[in-house]
Every structure is written in C-alpha cells, then in structure tokens.
Design an enzyme around this catalytic site. Sequence first.
Site, PDB file in Angstrom:
ATOM      1  N   ARG A  15      64.554   1.152   5.487  1.00  0.00           N
ATOM      2  CA  ARG A  15      65.675   1.464   4.602  1.00  0.00           C
ATOM      3  C   ARG A  15      65.540   2.867   4.017  1.00  0.00           C
ATOM      4  O   ARG A  15      66.230   3.791   4.413  1.00  0.00           O
ATOM      5  CB  ARG A  15      65.758   0.404   3.471  1.00  0.00           C
ATOM      6  CG  ARG A  15      67.101   0.349   2.745  1.00  0.00           C
ATOM      7  CD  ARG A  15      67.358   1.448   1.736  1.00  0.00           C
ATOM      8  NE  ARG A  15      66.405   1.513   0.647  1.00  0.00           N
ATOM      9  CZ  ARG A  15      66.432   2.438  -0.303  1.00  0.00           C
ATOM     10  NH1 ARG A  15      67.378   3.371  -0.298  1.00  0.00           N
ATOM     11  NH2 ARG A  15      65.516   2.475  -1.251  1.00  0.00           N
ATOM     12  N   ASP A  16      64.606   3.052   3.127  1.00  0.00           N
ATOM     13  CA  ASP A  16      64.460   4.345   2.464  1.00  0.00           C
ATOM     14  C   ASP A  16      64.092   5.436   3.467  1.00  0.00           C
ATOM     15  O   ASP A  16      64.495   6.585   3.330  1.00  0.00           O
ATOM     16  CB  ASP A  16      63.382   4.234   1.372  1.00  0.00           C
ATOM     17  CG  ASP A  16      63.478   5.343   0.342  1.00  0.00           C
ATOM     18  OD1 ASP A  16      64.538   5.983   0.257  1.00  0.00           O
ATOM     19  OD2 ASP A  16      62.495   5.577  -0.376  1.00  0.00           O
ATOM     20  N   HIS A 209      56.466  10.214  -3.203  1.00  0.00           N
ATOM     21  CA  HIS A 209      56.853  11.098  -2.104  1.00  0.00           C
ATOM     22  C   HIS A 209      55.799  12.197  -1.997  1.00  0.00           C
ATOM     23  O   HIS A 209      55.144  12.541  -2.979  1.00  0.00           O
ATOM     24  CB  HIS A 209      58.243  11.677  -2.357  1.00  0.00           C
ATOM     25  CG  HIS A 209      59.340  10.685  -2.112  1.00  0.00           C
ATOM     26  ND1 HIS A 209      60.397  10.925  -1.269  1.00  0.00           N
ATOM     27  CD2 HIS A 209      59.531   9.427  -2.594  1.00  0.00           C
ATOM     28  CE1 HIS A 209      61.200   9.858  -1.238  1.00  0.00           C
ATOM     29  NE2 HIS A 209      60.692   8.945  -2.041  1.00  0.00           N
ATOM     30  N   CYS A 240      64.033  13.626   0.918  1.00  0.00           N
ATOM     31  CA  CYS A 240      64.818  13.524  -0.304  1.00  0.00           C
ATOM     32  C   CYS A 240      65.873  14.609  -0.261  1.00  0.00           C
ATOM     33  O   CYS A 240      65.538  15.793  -0.215  1.00  0.00           O
ATOM     34  CB  CYS A 240      63.937  13.689  -1.543  1.00  0.00           C
ATOM     35  SG  CYS A 240      64.921  13.629  -3.044  1.00  0.00           S
ATOM     36  N   ASN A 249      58.764   9.979   1.891  1.00  0.00           N
ATOM     37  CA  ASN A 249      57.812   8.973   1.442  1.00  0.00           C
ATOM     38  C   ASN A 249      56.425   9.182   2.023  1.00  0.00           C
ATOM     39  O   ASN A 249      56.276   9.658   3.144  1.00  0.00           O
ATOM     40  CB  ASN A 249      58.310   7.587   1.880  1.00  0.00           C
ATOM     41  CG  ASN A 249      59.659   7.260   1.300  1.00  0.00           C
ATOM     42  OD1 ASN A 249      59.768   6.910   0.141  1.00  0.00           O
ATOM     43  ND2 ASN A 249      60.694   7.393   2.102  1.00  0.00           N
TER      44      ASN A 249
END
Length: 302
Positions: A15-16, A209, A240, A249
């Site tokens: 997801r992220d 991160h 990001c 991440n």
Amino acid sequence: MNLPDRVKIVEVGPRDGLQNEKETIPADVKVELVDRLTDAGFANIEAASFVSPKWVPQMATSAEVMARIRRKPGVVYSALVPNMKGFEAALAARADEVMIFGAASEAFSQKNINCSIAESIERFREVAAAAKQHGMRLRGSISCAMGCPYQGEVPVESVADVVRRLKALGCDEIDIADTIGVATPRQVQRVMERAAAEFPLERLSGHFHDTYGQALANIYASLEVGVSIFHSSVAGLGGCPYAKGATGNVSTEDVLYMLRGLGIETGIDFDRVVDAGQFISSHLGRKAVSRAGNAIAAKRAA
C-alpha cells in the site's frame, strides 16, 4: 539497556510502498506480492487503500486485490480509509483493520486537506465507531510527527495532542510517522517517550522514512525506549511526494537484518522477504532500494 525480545513488523509495501508508483501495476502482481509476504510470515500486511482513484490511481484495484489474496488465519490485512465511503469499501473487501490518519503539523493538515488537525480527526469519529461496531481493528497514523515540509520542526506537544485524540476515538494501535525522514535518534526517543505518556507503549509503532539515511538508527533508538512495533516496506518501496529526493520507507530486508543481528525475534522468514523484494523490483524494472536485500541477492547470484 534492555531491548524488546520480539518485534512486530507491519509490512506496508503493497500500500504505502506502491501507491507512489507512476506506472499502473497489474492486480496480479499486487496479489502475488501480498501472497509472498503472507508466506514470509508477516502478522500484519497493509494491503489496500480505499481512497478516490482520482487522487491515488494506483490503488484503484484495491477491492480486486483484497478479493484475490490468499488469506492466512491470524494475519491482519489492513486498508487505509479516508472517510465512511472508504470504510464501507474496506468492510465489503473484508479488511481486518482500517487505518485512519492525521498530521501532527498544522501546516501540513491545512495544505493537504484544507482543515485543522482537530477537524481532520473529528471527521473520523463515524469511521471509528463503525469499525468498533463491526469488530474491526482500528489503527491511527500520525504523519509529520518529527518534521514537516512546510513548517519545519513539529513540537512534541503537537504529537501528544494527536495521540490523545486518536486514543479517544478508540484506536488499537497508533503509528508515529517520520513522513519526510528528517528525524534523528534522540529526537525520536523524546517523541516516543512523550507519546507513551498518553498511550500504551506496547501499542505504539514507529514508521520511519530513510530520506536522510537515519531510519535504522531511529528504529534502534525506538527499541531502546521499548517500542516493539515498526513499519517497513519490502525492497524499500515508496517515496514521499512532499520531500524531494525522499527514498521512502525503510526497507524491510534492512530492518530484519538488523533485528536478527540483535537477537530479536520477528517470526519472519528473511530469505522469503528477499525473494519478494527481488520479485517486485524486477517487475518495476529497477534495483531494490534495500542494501541487505541486494547484498543477499548478489551473493546468491555469485
């Protein structure tokens, strides 16, 4: 200093990690990635996001992915939801946990969702109540807890305030996220200790991160104060959009390598995670952003 004996890793790659990819990734590939991560032994996998496809096109296949993954009993498959519409979709997709979010930075909240922190979290009251009613786990995530691209430093008390608000909504777990990767170890410890004064330490998690290369050091600093839940992304997937050059991440392989060296149990098969990282990186046509993963892969190929 006593470190935790066991750590829970929440795998956020599907997801992220994938949501920032420009090229559309087929549902087949996402399903295989989640299945590989399930087989590797993760207890919690962030698998979907039920946000408007207009805002995050990559997550448009979330319902299909959730319908097709091979679920393992006891594994929590999480979905991010921004509102009740997202919650209804997550419920229909049989998500085990829904994730709600707020920023610790007032500037970030205003810039991104045009409302104050207090208003943004108040909007989740209905979602939180519905999650509880349906027996779903509820996770709260606090972005920009260590720094903001717009206002710079974020006061520790701002983080504590959001922790209190999320606790009041009934969150089972709260993530303290260094969204732009600017934090350093002592700062992380101050923030975690302050958050733990508002919410049980064993249910706080660190989401780091690696923009400035500090993520592993920040995880170690968190371990020193007793944090035992961390988020990471296989192959270092992610980025990001608010921080230029952000590498995203922290890589799951790197975190597992460090934890194994510290003698901390995770219940995760490191080699299978390396395989999953190489699989998704190969599909994306680039090298994994994972030093440990790439080192092991190179050793195998030698």
